[in-house]
Design a protein around this motif. Structure first.
Motif, PDB file in Angstrom:
ATOM      1  N   ILE A 180       0.865  -1.187   0.000  1.00 10.55           N
ATOM      2  CA  ILE A 180       0.000   0.000   0.000  1.00 10.55           C
ATOM      3  C   ILE A 180       0.893   1.226   0.000  1.00 10.55           C
ATOM      4  O   ILE A 180       1.734   1.395   0.894  1.00 10.55           O
ATOM      5  N   ARG A 181       0.738   2.092  -0.994  1.00 11.33           N
ATOM      6  CA  ARG A 181       1.516   3.328  -1.040  1.00 11.33           C
ATOM      7  C   ARG A 181       0.844   4.387  -0.179  1.00 11.33           C
ATOM      8  O   ARG A 181      -0.375   4.396  -0.025  1.00 11.33           O
ATOM      9  N   HIS A 182       1.648   5.289   0.364  1.00 15.65           N
ATOM     10  CA  HIS A 182       1.121   6.310   1.271  1.00 15.65           C
ATOM     11  C   HIS A 182       1.304   7.731   0.738  1.00 15.65           C
ATOM     12  O   HIS A 182       0.962   8.690   1.425  1.00 15.65           O
ATOM     13  N   GLY A 183       1.870   7.857  -0.448  1.00 16.21           N
ATOM     14  CA  GLY A 183       1.956   9.179  -1.072  1.00 16.21           C
ATOM     15  C   GLY A 183       3.140  10.012  -0.644  1.00 16.21           C
ATOM     16  O   GLY A 183       3.231  11.193  -1.009  1.00 16.21           O
ATOM     17  N   TYR A 184       4.052   9.436   0.141  1.00 13.25           N
ATOM     18  CA  TYR A 184       5.242  10.187   0.540  1.00 13.25           C
ATOM     19  C   TYR A 184       6.377   9.220   0.817  1.00 13.25           C
ATOM     20  O   TYR A 184       6.180   8.023   1.030  1.00 13.25           O
ATOM     21  N   ASP A 185       7.595   9.739   0.793  1.00 17.76           N
ATOM     22  CA  ASP A 185       8.769   9.018   1.250  1.00 17.76           C
ATOM     23  C   ASP A 185       9.390   9.833   2.385  1.00 17.76           C
ATOM     24  O   ASP A 185       8.875  10.901   2.732  1.00 17.76           O
ATOM     25  N   LEU A 186      10.490   9.354   2.948  1.00 14.39           N
ATOM     26  CA  LEU A 186      10.992   9.967   4.170  1.00 14.39           C
ATOM     27  C   LEU A 186      12.511  10.100   4.138  1.00 14.39           C
ATOM     28  O   LEU A 186      13.218   9.213   3.651  1.00 14.39           O
ATOM     29  N   LEU A 187      12.995  11.216   4.663  1.00 12.40           N
ATOM     30  CA  LEU A 187      14.425  11.424   4.863  1.00 12.40           C
ATOM     31  C   LEU A 187      14.701  11.424   6.366  1.00 12.40           C
ATOM     32  O   LEU A 187      14.095  12.181   7.121  1.00 12.40           O
ATOM     33  N   TRP A 188      15.624  10.551   6.794  1.00 14.77           N
ATOM     34  CA  TRP A 188      16.027  10.479   8.192  1.00 14.77           C
ATOM     35  C   TRP A 188      17.372  11.164   8.384  1.00 14.77           C
ATOM     36  O   TRP A 188      18.240  11.104   7.520  1.00 14.77           O
ATOM     37  N   ALA A 189      17.562  11.797   9.524  1.00 17.57           N
ATOM     38  CA  ALA A 189      18.862  12.343   9.905  1.00 17.57           C
ATOM     39  C   ALA A 189      18.916  12.418  11.422  1.00 17.57           C
ATOM     40  O   ALA A 189      17.880  12.390  12.103  1.00 17.57           O
ATOM     41  N   LYS A 190      20.122  12.514  11.967  1.00 13.61           N
ATOM     42  CA  LYS A 190      20.292  12.610  13.414  1.00 13.61           C
ATOM     43  C   LYS A 190      21.243  13.753  13.728  1.00 13.61           C
ATOM     44  O   LYS A 190      22.293  13.901  13.095  1.00 13.61           O
ATOM     45  N   ILE A 191      20.868  14.560  14.722  1.00 13.87           N
ATOM     46  CA  ILE A 191      21.702  15.667  15.170  1.00 13.87           C
ATOM     47  C   ILE A 191      21.794  15.628  16.694  1.00 13.87           C
ATOM     48  O   ILE A 191      20.994  14.957  17.349  1.00 13.87           O
ATOM     49  N   SER A 231      10.613  10.992  -5.096  1.00 18.54           N
ATOM     50  CA  SER A 231      11.332  12.216  -5.458  1.00 18.54           C
ATOM     51  C   SER A 231      12.815  12.190  -5.118  1.00 18.54           C
ATOM     52  O   SER A 231      13.520  13.175  -5.361  1.00 18.54           O
ATOM     53  N   PHE A 232      13.318  11.085  -4.557  1.00 13.89           N
ATOM     54  CA  PHE A 232      14.705  11.082  -4.094  1.00 13.89           C
ATOM     55  C   PHE A 232      15.693  11.469  -5.192  1.00 13.89           C
ATOM     56  O   PHE A 232      16.557  12.328  -4.995  1.00 13.89           O
ATOM     57  N   SER A 233      15.595  10.829  -6.352  1.00 19.55           N
ATOM     58  CA  SER A 233      16.587  11.060  -7.408  1.00 19.55           C
ATOM     59  C   SER A 233      16.586  12.505  -7.873  1.00 19.55           C
ATOM     60  O   SER A 233      17.647  13.115  -8.047  1.00 19.55           O
ATOM     61  N   SER A 234      15.413  13.089  -8.071  1.00 21.59           N
ATOM     62  CA  SER A 234      15.357  14.483  -8.521  1.00 21.59           C
ATOM     63  C   SER A 234      15.729  15.446  -7.397  1.00 21.59           C
ATOM     64  O   SER A 234      16.391  16.460  -7.628  1.00 21.59           O
ATOM     65  N   SER A 264      25.246  17.787   3.713  1.00 21.55           N
ATOM     66  CA  SER A 264      24.974  17.415   2.320  1.00 21.55           C
ATOM     67  C   SER A 264      23.842  16.400   2.307  1.00 21.55           C
ATOM     68  O   SER A 264      23.398  15.932   3.363  1.00 21.55           O
ATOM     69  N   TRP A 265      23.383  16.060   1.098  1.00 18.25           N
ATOM     70  CA  TRP A 265      22.330  15.054   0.982  1.00 18.25           C
ATOM     71  C   TRP A 265      22.779  13.713   1.573  1.00 18.25           C
ATOM     72  O   TRP A 265      21.957  12.904   2.016  1.00 18.25           O
ATOM     73  N   LYS A 266      24.096  13.454   1.607  1.00 15.29           N
ATOM     74  CA  LYS A 266      24.611  12.181   2.115  1.00 15.29           C
ATOM     75  C   LYS A 266      24.351  11.995   3.601  1.00 15.29           C
ATOM     76  O   LYS A 266      24.434  10.877   4.111  1.00 15.29           O
ATOM     77  N   ASP A 267      24.036  13.095   4.300  1.00 17.35           N
ATOM     78  CA  ASP A 267      23.772  12.994   5.733  1.00 17.35           C
ATOM     79  C   ASP A 267      22.321  12.631   6.032  1.00 17.35           C
ATOM     80  O   ASP A 267      21.936  12.503   7.200  1.00 17.35           O
ATOM     81  N   PHE A 268      21.515  12.499   4.978  1.00 22.31           N
ATOM     82  CA  PHE A 268      20.149  11.992   5.118  1.00 22.31           C
ATOM     83  C   PHE A 268      20.116  10.525   4.707  1.00 22.31           C
ATOM     84  O   PHE A 268      20.822  10.103   3.781  1.00 22.31           O
ATOM     85  N   VAL A 269      19.289   9.742   5.386  1.00 21.75           N
ATOM     86  CA  VAL A 269      19.042   8.347   5.000  1.00 21.75           C
ATOM     87  C   VAL A 269      17.643   8.276   4.397  1.00 21.75           C
ATOM     88  O   VAL A 269      16.661   8.521   5.096  1.00 21.75           O
ATOM     89  N   PRO A 270      17.525   7.970   3.096  1.00 16.05           N
ATOM     90  CA  PRO A 270      16.197   7.906   2.472  1.00 16.05           C
ATOM     91  C   PRO A 270      15.484   6.608   2.810  1.00 16.05           C
ATOM     92  O   PRO A 270      16.095   5.537   2.838  1.00 16.05           O
ATOM     93  N   LEU A 271      14.195   6.714   3.087  1.00 20.80           N
ATOM     94  CA  LEU A 271      13.380   5.530   3.383  1.00 20.80           C
ATOM     95  C   LEU A 271      12.164   5.519   2.472  1.00 20.80           C
ATOM     96  O   LEU A 271      11.349   6.444   2.486  1.00 20.80           O
ATOM     97  N   ASP A 272      12.053   4.473   1.666  1.00 21.02           N
ATOM     98  CA  ASP A 272      10.904   4.273   0.790  1.00 21.02           C
ATOM     99  C   ASP A 272       9.711   3.880   1.653  1.00 21.02           C
ATOM    100  O   ASP A 272       9.761   2.870   2.368  1.00 21.02           O
ATOM    101  N   ILE A 273       8.643   4.667   1.611  1.00 22.64           N
ATOM    102  CA  ILE A 273       7.511   4.445   2.510  1.00 22.64           C
ATOM    103  C   ILE A 273       6.411   3.631   1.838  1.00 22.64           C
ATOM    104  O   ILE A 273       5.920   3.981   0.772  1.00 22.64           O
ATOM    105  N   PHE A 274       6.050   2.542   2.484  1.00 23.08           N
ATOM    106  CA  PHE A 274       4.887   1.754   2.083  1.00 23.08           C
ATOM    107  C   PHE A 274       4.486   0.886   3.262  1.00 23.08           C
ATOM    108  O   PHE A 274       5.261   0.671   4.198  1.00 23.08           O
ATOM    109  N   SER A 275       3.273   0.423   3.261  1.00 26.33           N
ATOM    110  CA  SER A 275       2.862  -0.610   4.203  1.00 26.33           C
ATOM    111  C   SER A 275       2.465  -1.832   3.378  1.00 26.33           C
ATOM    112  O   SER A 275       2.271  -1.730   2.163  1.00 26.33           O
ATOM    113  N   SER A 276       2.369  -2.971   4.028  1.00 24.71           N
ATOM    114  CA  SER A 276       2.013  -4.189   3.289  1.00 24.71           C
ATOM    115  C   SER A 276       1.242  -5.134   4.193  1.00 24.71           C
ATOM    116  O   SER A 276       1.332  -5.062   5.425  1.00 24.71           O
TER     117      SER A 276
END
Length: 369
Positions: A180-191, A231-234, A264-276
């Motif tokens: 099931i798609r949820h219409g968004y993806d997620l960027l994680w980071a820690k500070i 949208s990660f690649s763009s 930089s973008w490398k400090d974010f961890v991209p997470l593809d969002i879906f449920s199943s």
């Protein structure tokens, strides 16, 4: 190498490790197979809500974790345009809206406890390559390979797939799941948290999208930023500074920490969002738990907590089966029947929470007489 056990668990995340600990404590011979060589290396949820807290308190596991690694969140705040729009507090003075425990610390505590039982064996850095048996005659074990290339054959009465959203066990058993798609993806980071930062969860609207800040033990803040699905690649081709400026404008008190840790973008961890939802969680002596059976999104921190509940319920069911009728397919199916409705309701609740998130930022309307 040939090994034998009653229950072979694949996946050393919170659910698989908790289940191993609970089974071994009851004298059930258990082997835990984990692909990673270091516990907690892969990112998973780390916030315990009421359900998860009840499970670990039931088994007195919180006592195994040093207080420095436990942080209770005092409230949830909703922010927009640098203004706090709404606050949600716990229902009691000694309550909380979630407890953060760093996953490596949580897993270390569980593994330390499990290792005190003679009936437990842990195979880290080990990858499952095939299943023994089939769905009709029943699965009787699996084959795996360790980091040195050595092949390991494990014969077991029950196989538990606790290996996450991309479950190898589920794929090898050819158990279908509906995404099931949820219409968004997620960027994680820690500070690092700035001096004086309170243990709160902040949820904000930034350019119409959700930005979440989760206070963590050991002095950190976990950032989760919703972005457009796919949208990660763009996004990563665009300039980084304007994007991060949106965050510092929303929370000026985090500006120095953000610039120190997210450069930089490398400090974010991209997470593809879906449920199943897996069509079935059990098949011929094999059972799935956690994200392997029912992947969830980070919303509400339901995934981790539902997985811990799965482990708790399955441990009780396996103990009952061992004492009464043996590890039958019907007995394993009883576990699924007892958990599926509750999990489905949580997944539907996530969808509702995501679709109504913006409503938290609407001004309160005073009823007219």
């Amino acid at each position: 190498m040939k090994l034998k056990c009653e229950v072979c668990i694949v996946g050393g995340g919170p659910a698989g490790t908790l289940l191993s600990c609970l089974l071994a404590k009851q004298g059930i011979s258990t082997i835990l197979v984990e692909r990673q060589s270091v516990a907690g290396k892969a990112f998973r949820g780390e916030i315990l809500n009421d359900e998860g807290q009840q499970v670990i308190q039931k088994h007195r596991l919180l006592e195994q974790i040093h207080e420095d690694y436990i942080l209770a969140s005092t409230r949830i705040e909703y922010w927009e345009h640098q203004q706090q729009m709404k606050t949600v507090k716990p229902g009691s003075a000694d309550g909380n809206v979630g407890i953060h425990i760093p996953q490596p610390r949580f897993l270390e505590a569980l593994l330390r406890q499990a290792s005190t039982y003679e009936s437990f064996r842990y195979l880290a850095g080990t990858t499952v390559t095939s299943l023994q048996g089939d769905s009709e005659q029943g699965y009787t074990g699996l084959t795996a390979r360790d980091q040195s290339g050595c092949e390991i054959t494990i014969h077991s009465s029950v196989i538990v797939g606790a290996d996450g959203r991309y479950s190898t066990v589920r794929k090898l058993a050819q158990m279908p799941a509906t995404n099931i798609r949820h219409g968004y993806d997620l960027l994680w980071a820690k500070i690092t948290a700035p001096v004086g930062w309170e243990p709160v969860t902040r949820l904000a609207l930034v350019n119409g999208r959700q930005l979440s800040l989760f206070s963590q033990a050991e002095g950190y803040i976990q950032i989760g930023w919703n972005v457009e699905e796919g949208s990660f690649s763009s996004l990563f081709k665009q300039s980084f500074e304007p994007f991060i400026q949106l965050m510092t404008e929303a929370f000026p008190d985090l500006e120095h920490s953000v610039h120190d840790h997210i450069r930089s973008w490398k400090d974010f961890v991209p997470l593809d969002i879906f449920s199943s939802r897996s069509d079935t969680w059990t098949l011929g002596g094999l059972v799935l738990i956690g994200d392997a059976a029912h992947t969830m999104t980070p919303t509400g921190a339901f995934g981790l907590n539902a997985a811990l509940k799965d482990a708790d319920v399955l441990a009780s069911e396996l103990l009952r089966l061992r004492q009464e009728e043996g590890y039958t397919a019907a007995g394993l199916k009883a576990f699924e029947d007892g958990r599926r409705q509750a999990v489905t309701e949580l997944q539907e609740r996530q969808l509702t929470m995501e679709s109504t998130f913006h409503e938290h930022f609407l001004p309160a309307v005073t009823p007219t007489m």
